[in-house]
Design an enzyme around this catalytic site. Sequence first.
Site, PDB file in Angstrom:
ATOM      1  N   ARG A   1       3.391  -4.609  -4.295  1.00 46.71           N
ATOM      2  CA  ARG A   1       3.543  -4.189  -2.909  1.00 46.71           C
ATOM      3  C   ARG A   1       4.716  -4.863  -2.202  1.00 46.71           C
ATOM      4  O   ARG A   1       5.083  -4.487  -1.087  1.00 46.71           O
ATOM      5  CB  ARG A   1       2.232  -4.404  -2.157  1.00 46.71           C
ATOM      6  CG  ARG A   1       1.236  -3.296  -2.463  1.00 46.71           C
ATOM      7  CD  ARG A   1      -0.009  -3.378  -1.627  1.00 46.71           C
ATOM      8  NE  ARG A   1      -1.054  -4.170  -2.212  1.00 46.71           N
ATOM      9  CZ  ARG A   1      -1.848  -3.774  -3.212  1.00 46.71           C
ATOM     10  NH1 ARG A   1      -1.681  -2.565  -3.731  1.00 46.71           N
ATOM     11  NH2 ARG A   1      -2.781  -4.547  -3.690  1.00 46.71           N
TER      12      ARG A   1
ATOM     13  N   HIS B   1       7.164  -3.734   1.320  1.00 43.97           N
ATOM     14  CA  HIS B   1       7.353  -4.665   2.434  1.00 43.97           C
ATOM     15  C   HIS B   1       8.799  -5.158   2.522  1.00 43.97           C
ATOM     16  O   HIS B   1       9.255  -5.534   3.598  1.00 43.97           O
ATOM     17  CB  HIS B   1       6.398  -5.851   2.292  1.00 43.97           C
ATOM     18  CG  HIS B   1       4.978  -5.506   2.588  1.00 43.97           C
ATOM     19  ND1 HIS B   1       4.345  -5.842   3.763  1.00 43.97           N
ATOM     20  CD2 HIS B   1       4.047  -4.819   1.857  1.00 43.97           C
ATOM     21  CE1 HIS B   1       3.097  -5.396   3.746  1.00 43.97           C
ATOM     22  NE2 HIS B   1       2.893  -4.774   2.605  1.00 43.97           N
TER      23      HIS B   1
ATOM     24  N   ASN C   1       2.319  -9.110   7.192  1.00 44.98           N
ATOM     25  CA  ASN C   1       2.465  -9.937   5.990  1.00 44.98           C
ATOM     26  C   ASN C   1       1.590 -11.179   5.985  1.00 44.98           C
ATOM     27  O   ASN C   1       1.097 -11.604   4.935  1.00 44.98           O
ATOM     28  CB  ASN C   1       3.925 -10.365   5.827  1.00 44.98           C
ATOM     29  CG  ASN C   1       4.863  -9.181   5.662  1.00 44.98           C
ATOM     30  OD1 ASN C   1       4.438  -8.078   5.350  1.00 44.98           O
ATOM     31  ND2 ASN C   1       6.145  -9.405   5.886  1.00 44.98           N
TER      32      ASN C   1
ATOM     33  N   HIS D   1      -2.262   1.574  -3.863  1.00 44.72           N
ATOM     34  CA  HIS D   1      -3.566   0.955  -3.633  1.00 44.72           C
ATOM     35  C   HIS D   1      -4.552   1.298  -4.734  1.00 44.72           C
ATOM     36  O   HIS D   1      -5.743   0.993  -4.619  1.00 44.72           O
ATOM     37  CB  HIS D   1      -4.118   1.380  -2.275  1.00 44.72           C
ATOM     38  CG  HIS D   1      -3.381   0.767  -1.123  1.00 44.72           C
ATOM     39  ND1 HIS D   1      -3.543   1.168   0.183  1.00 44.72           N
ATOM     40  CD2 HIS D   1      -2.456  -0.227  -1.084  1.00 44.72           C
ATOM     41  CE1 HIS D   1      -2.766   0.444   0.976  1.00 44.72           C
ATOM     42  NE2 HIS D   1      -2.091  -0.398   0.225  1.00 44.72           N
TER      43      HIS D   1
END
Length: 346
Positions: free
Chosen positions: A64, A68, A96, A195
């Site tokens: 992930r 980000h 975060n 996910h």
Amino acid sequence: MATNQLMIMPLLLLIFLLHIASVASSYLQRGFYSNTCPEAEFIVRDVMKKALIREPRSVASVMRFQFHDCFVNGCDASMLLDDTPTMLGEKLALSNINSLRSFEVVDEVKEALEKACPGVVSCADIIIMASRDAVALTGGPYWEVRLGRLDSLTANQEDSNNIMPSPRANASALIDLFHKYNLSVKDLVALSGSHSIGQGRCFSIIFRLYNQSGTGKPDPAIDPEYRKVLNKLCPLDGDQEVTGNLDATPVVFDNQYFKDLVSGRGFLNSDQTLFTFPETRKFVKLYSRHQNEFFEAFVEGMLKMGDLQSGRPGEVRRNCRVVNARRTHLLLESPNIMENQHVAII
């Protein structure tokens, strides 16, 4: 005349920056390190294998990082920088803090690469390679990544706060966000399939269970039996740092995530809303039935997201957490690449 010039200058600057971003993206290529560090991709995969054995959740966390990182001023490893006395980094940004983890895995990858090829492989490229390997090592597709990025010289917590979505985000807000990066609804749904592996915190769903949209009631989209499981995992007065599985097969990258959304068993609000919103529902249904369709769309989305570049000055960091010490203030205006080599700031 002077006023017109003042109006034109910002436009010219924007055009210049967009040009640089285009040039930077065009240099990304497969096999970028084939001459300068031929073992680079093997080294990354080896470290990721060890991380998977040590803690399966860690590879999901590293995967992930790409989202980000790339959505905040391009794929430049800005999110890996630690705070300094003069800079608030992105690690403590709203999306975060207490969420992103396993930075030590990237540290291990970088240490191994520095031993093999000092000063050659960028941290930004490590994120891209490690994200791909996290997927492939857990049963998902493998793809050839485009490499050649430079690492940022700074990070911006405010930018991260302003850009990154909340777990409370609905499909409409997510569609608008992805559209800004020329990523389609199809890309959004496929990339949400990240996910398929990993876990999320009770903090991110407590509102869904007890006060959805300020109603004082749970989200009606949650399957009642699944809600009982979540209520037990995340009581209202419980520890909100407790984690739950994002889908029913949290260590296997597959299309179970989409099957769970169809049955009302999405963990996050931003997940389940993909099924309740008409524009995204058709892709959720498609991927729940055809895993290969999901894999193909996911790879396409990851490649497109990996091409996001800011065109800002950069370097190849020797430590992913800090910029390199330097004796000069000369900055690169774009990735100057010759014969598959970075020309980085020393």
